[in-house]
Design a protein around this motif. Sequence first.
Motif, PDB file in Angstrom:
ATOM      1  N   ILE A 140       0.866  -1.206   0.000  1.00  0.00           N
ATOM      2  CA  ILE A 140       0.000   0.000   0.000  1.00  0.00           C
ATOM      3  C   ILE A 140       0.890   1.240   0.000  1.00  0.00           C
ATOM      4  O   ILE A 140       0.672   2.196  -0.740  1.00  0.00           O
ATOM      5  CB  ILE A 140      -0.934   0.017   1.235  1.00  0.00           C
ATOM      6  N   TRP A 141       1.926   1.203   0.845  1.00  0.00           N
ATOM      7  CA  TRP A 141       2.826   2.361   0.927  1.00  0.00           C
ATOM      8  C   TRP A 141       3.686   2.486  -0.341  1.00  0.00           C
ATOM      9  O   TRP A 141       3.945   3.589  -0.807  1.00  0.00           O
ATOM     10  CB  TRP A 141       3.726   2.244   2.175  1.00  0.00           C
ATOM     11  N   GLU A 144       1.653   4.073  -3.085  1.00  0.00           N
ATOM     12  CA  GLU A 144       1.049   5.380  -2.802  1.00  0.00           C
ATOM     13  C   GLU A 144       1.445   6.329  -3.951  1.00  0.00           C
ATOM     14  O   GLU A 144       2.629   6.477  -4.270  1.00  0.00           O
ATOM     15  CB  GLU A 144       1.555   5.892  -1.450  1.00  0.00           C
ATOM     16  N   PRO A 145       0.444   6.941  -4.599  1.00  0.00           N
ATOM     17  CA  PRO A 145       0.748   7.687  -5.825  1.00  0.00           C
ATOM     18  C   PRO A 145       1.704   8.872  -5.644  1.00  0.00           C
ATOM     19  O   PRO A 145       2.523   9.151  -6.524  1.00  0.00           O
ATOM     20  CB  PRO A 145      -0.622   8.180  -6.284  1.00  0.00           C
ATOM     21  N   ARG A 146       1.615   9.575  -4.524  1.00  0.00           N
ATOM     22  CA  ARG A 146       2.396  10.808  -4.387  1.00  0.00           C
ATOM     23  C   ARG A 146       3.821  10.535  -3.898  1.00  0.00           C
ATOM     24  O   ARG A 146       4.778  11.075  -4.437  1.00  0.00           O
ATOM     25  CB  ARG A 146       1.683  11.745  -3.393  1.00  0.00           C
ATOM     26  N   TYR A 147       3.940   9.714  -2.860  1.00  0.00           N
ATOM     27  CA  TYR A 147       5.260   9.511  -2.247  1.00  0.00           C
ATOM     28  C   TYR A 147       5.770   8.066  -2.356  1.00  0.00           C
ATOM     29  O   TYR A 147       6.843   7.749  -1.864  1.00  0.00           O
ATOM     30  CB  TYR A 147       5.215   9.884  -0.762  1.00  0.00           C
ATOM     31  N   ARG A 155       8.450   7.679 -12.300  1.00  0.00           N
ATOM     32  CA  ARG A 155       8.721   9.078 -12.686  1.00  0.00           C
ATOM     33  C   ARG A 155      10.097   9.205 -13.328  1.00  0.00           C
ATOM     34  O   ARG A 155      10.289   9.980 -14.266  1.00  0.00           O
ATOM     35  CB  ARG A 155       8.615  10.001 -11.472  1.00  0.00           C
ATOM     36  N   ARG A 163      -2.609   6.246 -10.434  1.00  0.00           N
ATOM     37  CA  ARG A 163      -3.158   6.419  -9.085  1.00  0.00           C
ATOM     38  C   ARG A 163      -3.379   5.092  -8.366  1.00  0.00           C
ATOM     39  O   ARG A 163      -3.951   5.033  -7.286  1.00  0.00           O
ATOM     40  CB  ARG A 163      -4.468   7.217  -9.170  1.00  0.00           C
ATOM     41  N   ALA A 166      -6.234   3.975  -5.853  1.00  0.00           N
ATOM     42  CA  ALA A 166      -7.315   4.962  -5.834  1.00  0.00           C
ATOM     43  C   ALA A 166      -8.018   5.028  -7.184  1.00  0.00           C
ATOM     44  O   ALA A 166      -8.944   5.817  -7.358  1.00  0.00           O
ATOM     45  CB  ALA A 166      -6.757   6.337  -5.479  1.00  0.00           C
ATOM     46  N   PRO A 260     -11.939   1.060  -5.542  1.00  0.00           N
ATOM     47  CA  PRO A 260     -13.012   2.030  -5.753  1.00  0.00           C
ATOM     48  C   PRO A 260     -14.038   1.548  -6.776  1.00  0.00           C
ATOM     49  O   PRO A 260     -13.665   0.921  -7.767  1.00  0.00           O
ATOM     50  CB  PRO A 260     -12.267   3.265  -6.279  1.00  0.00           C
TER      51      PRO A 260
END
Lengths: 313, 450
Positions: A140-141, A144-147, A155, A163, A166, A260
């Motif tokens: 999960i970590w 995580e999309p941002r971090y 990237r 995402r 999510a 989702p």
Amino acid sequence: MSSQATGSEVRKQRWSRQRRRETAWAYAFLTPAFFFLVVLLLFPIIFAFWISLHDWSLIPRPTPFIGLENYSTALSDALTIKSIKNTFIYTIGAVPISLALSLLLAIVMNQDGLPLRTLFRTTYFIPVITSWVAVSFVWIWMLEPRYGLVNAFLRLIGITGIRWLASPQWALPAIMLVSIWKGLGYNMVLFLAGLQTIPRELMEAARIDGANRWQSFLNITFPLLNPTIVFLTVTAVIGSLQVFTPAVIMTTVQGEAGGPINSTRVMVYHIYSMAFRSNRLGYGAALAFILFVIILVITIIQLRLTQREFEYA
Amino acid sequence: MAKRMDRRYFLRLAAVAGGASALAACAPATQPAAGTGVQETVVTAPEGAEKAPVTLMHWQHHAASYVQAVESFKARFEDENEHVTIDFQSIPWAEYWGKLASGIAAGKGSAPDVFMIPMGLIDEYVSGGSLISVDENIVTTSQIEQDYWDWTVTRGKKDGLYYGLPLNVQTLLIFRNNALFEEAGLDPAEPFLDHADFYDKALQLTKKSGGETDQIGVNTNYYSAWLTTLFQQFLQREQNGMEWIDPATNQVVWQDYPEIMQVFEWFCQLSAEADDSAFMTGQNRFTLGRAGMEIGHPVNRGTLRVTAPDLQYTITPFPSRSAGQDPYTAGSHWMWVVGNWAPDYNVAWEWVYYCTNKPAQVTWVDVAGDLPSHKGLNDEPRFRQNDNDNVVMDSIKYATPWEWVGWAEWVKEFGDARDRVVIGGETTQQSFETLIININEVIKTHTLAS
């Protein structure tokens, strides 16, 4: 003659007495296991089927007999269809990739003289013995999309914006990715065992006959690995059709999993949710039998398609 | 070592038992009237008689703080009632419902005599004839109504009888991160004017750059709490306390009020603009200081004390829909109930009341972070030591209970309704209509037995 015949009858009687005694002992030894099988397996299965024919709530109240209504409701319920579809997508996505990758790894690990071979084998096997719960939380970590580490890596190669958990499009692939990673070591070890049973003489003979590596793999290794492939395919498909833990732990938000928008709602979670969260035990039991039939049919088809006789000749 | 009974003691016991049996034979039955779950008469042992030993099986889902509280009550209760043994089992959450169902299905001896259930399921248990009403000899109906906040007991009331006493009482309030408020130039102590003011503040607290979120204005992922509060707020404050299920049709009335659809739309926009489901997925963003606000239960104070001891936060009431309206919050709780198979209803209710009465609630508040449902405790200075405490204690006074019929399905339906709009791109109208259809089906499923 008559004394011979009498002797033979006596022997037969003795033999049959001994046979009867042995048979009695066999049954005596079988009885405890049979008892547990009946009490802990057969009876619950039959009772679960009985429950599936009733409007049976987890909350005590009258449980009217409704015949096959739970089954017909399930087969016309959009959420059930969605969960079956998700389960199939997961299986079709995860099993072939997992088997192909682990076969590739096994072939590499099977090379004589590969440096640090034991270390690699151990490393690939560690996820297998790690708890699904711990693995799910770590991923999960990582996802995580941002971090998260995965997106950070993506990237670097110019891929952005995924995402993962999510996103309805990416959540199921994310779970497949984790399952593939976790199952790699187990499949690899079994493939390694299979590879090591292939007689070296066959490979050497093929090389002398001018076969290249690809031809040897295609015409010798792959056919002779068939029993291992059949075993792993059948068990992996059964396991994938019953996927539960990663799909639940990785997608739970405020106690509800499968999101989702139901994109990760797999069949076993759907059964659990209906039986134990919505208290519809009868309906949940019917769903469990539908899954059982699906698994049974797919397994029979697989065995018919993949099992073939072979001999080292 | 086994104790031997002497002859004199045996004769005395036999005489008492014989007398008690003779009296019991003349007394009316103590069993519930068939199908009603109502306890008619209580037989008490003659004065001076030794009471027959009673063992009560008590189950609840596990929480370390609950265990601590119940164990302390159990020790005292057993001391004060030597003939009673409480067989207390704290069952892991994942196993609780399965075990409860199979225990009840197996009947007396396997079923717990006292157990806890969420308030939305009480009615279904009562309709199924599983529960016995509160023993009037232990606590009368008028005493319950006088002592407890109405919203904490009303969902346990059916046909004029109470079937449960509350625990795990909680309201919903807004938690604000003081540092993030100040950083955004906002006053963390200033109350919200209305929904619009809340929305503005949430946007001011949101930080997004280059398509990536760095901080969310408000954590909205407790979707069911948000939508329950918003929908009930409108009906309670602007429709004279109207309930959201029409008793005539047994369906929600939401479609009759455009305002409910409007607050749903408002919430979806808020969740899309001031929150981001993909930001720090699976992590508690408020605790980690990455969310300006979140909706939460007062019990979260205990969690924050442990997980984020340095986090300075302010608790405020949920914003009203329009400026000047009375504050509103939706209150939730579980209930302790007694199964109608309990060996002694009198003792069972005595035990439940012992654990939920005024003195016991002090322990629940201290140990488990519950809110007191007893009116007499609301102004206790020990529960009002700072501004946050005052907001919390005041919220008990104006709450009304969640009106869910059923339980877990509501979490899913509210979450899906939000996701269909915010993630799936469906129109709010479409999603709202699907929500109504699905919720009506849930209500139907849970009221078949009524």
